[in-house]
Design a protein around this motif. Structure first.
Motif, mmCIF file in Angstrom:
data_model
loop_
_atom_site.group_PDB
_atom_site.id
_atom_site.type_symbol
_atom_site.label_atom_id
_atom_site.label_comp_id
_atom_site.label_asym_id
_atom_site.label_seq_id
_atom_site.Cartn_x
_atom_site.Cartn_y
_atom_site.Cartn_z
ATOM 1 N N ASN A 56 0.810 -1.213 0.000
ATOM 2 C CA ASN A 56 0.000 0.000 0.000
ATOM 3 C C ASN A 56 0.844 1.264 0.000
ATOM 4 O O ASN A 56 0.297 2.360 0.005
ATOM 5 C CB ASN A 56 -0.911 0.034 1.230
ATOM 6 N N ASN A 57 2.147 1.101 0.003
ATOM 7 C CA ASN A 57 3.002 2.267 0.172
ATOM 8 C C ASN A 57 4.104 2.298 -0.878
ATOM 9 O O ASN A 57 5.140 1.676 -0.707
ATOM 10 C CB ASN A 57 3.612 2.226 1.576
ATOM 11 N N PRO A 58 3.908 3.024 -1.949
ATOM 12 C CA PRO A 58 4.905 3.086 -3.023
ATOM 13 C C PRO A 58 6.291 3.459 -2.521
ATOM 14 O O PRO A 58 7.291 2.911 -2.984
ATOM 15 C CB PRO A 58 4.349 4.178 -3.935
ATOM 16 N N GLN A 59 6.339 4.377 -1.570
ATOM 17 C CA GLN A 59 7.643 4.796 -1.061
ATOM 18 C C GLN A 59 8.375 3.634 -0.405
ATOM 19 O O GLN A 59 9.592 3.480 -0.560
ATOM 20 C CB GLN A 59 7.469 5.941 -0.055
ATOM 21 N N LEU A 60 7.622 2.787 0.315
ATOM 22 C CA LEU A 60 8.253 1.635 0.958
ATOM 23 C C LEU A 60 8.784 0.659 -0.073
ATOM 24 O O LEU A 60 9.811 0.018 0.129
ATOM 25 C CB LEU A 60 7.250 0.932 1.883
ATOM 26 N N LEU A 61 8.070 0.553 -1.177
ATOM 27 C CA LEU A 61 8.517 -0.329 -2.244
ATOM 28 C C LEU A 61 9.845 0.152 -2.808
ATOM 29 O O LEU A 61 10.758 -0.630 -3.075
ATOM 30 C CB LEU A 61 7.453 -0.345 -3.347
ATOM 31 N N TYR A 62 9.944 1.428 -2.965
ATOM 32 C CA TYR A 62 11.181 2.026 -3.439
ATOM 33 C C TYR A 62 12.300 1.781 -2.428
ATOM 34 O O TYR A 62 13.409 1.369 -2.791
ATOM 35 C CB TYR A 62 10.968 3.527 -3.650
#
Lengths: 242, 242
Positions: B94-100
């Motif tokens: 749910n968190n694009p930043q965490l994926l990055y």
DNA sequence: TGTTAAAAACTGGTCATACCAATGCAATCA
DNA sequence: TGATTGCATTGGTATGACCAGTTTTTAACA
């Protein structure tokens, strides 16, 4: 196409709070080990009642995201604690040989932290590092500084990586160290008069980060932590003398 | 077997209730769709207060085991309809930043694996890498190779680090990746004809490891995985590094 | 003056109570 | 018989209080 409609569910207040705290953890505004405001404070901050806050905290606790101790407060846990540390913590205590592997992994991770910090650190974070360094400069002539200052320095570097996952993973690895012999190892340095050498290495790391030189920062961190690995080898050869 | 001592933690009442209800559900004494006694009834049955029961229900609700509707009651949900995963997985998806962040941590860890592998790999492990590489050479002209071959290659490198902890930590990170979008990302490469480029990068990594050149192996791995991070950025909004 | 021990101030854990809002059921009425 | 109204039930939220540990401050002591 199948999910064009969102489920109509009146969200409970506690669920909203869970969402907010989870978001804060994701963004890194609540770091592992950090303290969550008390239930009463949160209640007044959010303008809700304490039971609502409590329900949220219980959920977060059950999810393993926070940990509450009666009278002690509520603290953020490492996201990777149960997936990384839990299976390992038993193995490491039963098999000290793994401590060598652990210190090697730590070198890889912390050198990467230094690399990222050199890219992403803000001026405020550099100032904080400088401040910690200054404290070490003052205490170096006395034989060394408390282990917690050392911990703060390394933690500040990882924090300056601006990478939430990196912070949590390294926090997990670090807790494994703390659970075993980190303090004993650090005291060992003090007795052996390593203070000056360690200080110079810290200076070199900070200088490379300030200069925005990732490769150099990484290199200096590797040199620094290799000492730990080396000392660890000596410990593992000798049986404990306690 | 590994843990001689049980954790000393006073269990909260609500946790006890969660355990009981969970047990009833897994034993089948509370079947899916069936109604759970009202909070007030449960409270008197168990001899506790309603808030305690509520906290337990909220936890079970968050776990997806039960479902409450205001005025309607609380019902056991079917286990298959909403299987619950690791909270970290949910946060990352749910968190694009965490994926990055995750892909960035992966670069740090895998480049370290390559570094260690260049130091410690045995001839047998080099042969295994060579074998996997040969398979990719054969399949490259067809547009690419299965994702599992790619996984095997990277796993073999980490395995050649001869570091148990490194293998475990990277396994955890990798499974997080797989649980989110790795497969989709890999299919993306196939369609865009990245096969030749990826193959060349793999060759470069292997060549550096074979040559026992840790720094070069690390550098080549960073270049290789940076493509993943770059593609990730295209998928998401440009990260802001708050 | 420095250390230690008592006490006061939090903080989470639990409970009792009350009220609101949505639901479900049943008695009632057209 | 069918639709409607009304009440009891149930979850959602809020207050307030007290207990039990923890931490910090304070004060007494050596």
């Amino acid at each position: 196409m199948t999910t064009l409609f969102k489920p109509i569910k009146p969200k409970k207040i506690s669920e909203e709070i869970v969402q907010q705290i989870k978001a804060l953890i994701s963004k890194g505004q609540l770091k592992p080990g950090e303290r969550v405001p008390s239930e009463r404070d949160l209640a007044t901050m959010l303008g809700v009642s304490r039971p609502s806050v409590r329900e949220a905290i219980m959920v977060l606790d059950a999810m393993g995201l926070v940990e509450s101790r009666q009278g002690g407060g509520t603290y953020v846990r490492s996201l990777t604690e149960h997936s990384i540390a839990d299976p390992l913590t038993g193995m490491v205590t039963n098999n000290p040989q793994l401590l060598y592997d652990l210190s090697e992994v730590r070198i890889g991770l912390e050198s990467w932290s230094a690399y990222l910090a050199a890219q992403n650190a803000t001026d405020e974070e550099l100032a904080e590092l400088e401040q910690l360094l200054e404290k070490m400069r003052r205490l170096a002539p006395t034989g060394g500084w408390p282990a917690e200052v050392d911990t703060q320095f390394h933690y500040a570097i990882t924090s300056a990586s601006h990478n939430t996952i990196q912070v949590h993973v390294l926090n997990t690895i670090h807790s494994l160290f703390k659970a075993t012999i980190e303090v004993a190892l650090f005291e060992f340095y003090r007795r052996e008069g390593y203070a000056q050498l360690l200080l110079e290495q810290h200076e070199a790391i900070f200088s490379a980060i300030s200069a925005r030189n990732p490769e150099l920062a990484r290199q200096k961190m590797i040199e620094h932590l290799s000492i730990v690995k080396q000392k660890m080898s000596e410990f593992l050869v000798k049986p404990t003398n306690s």
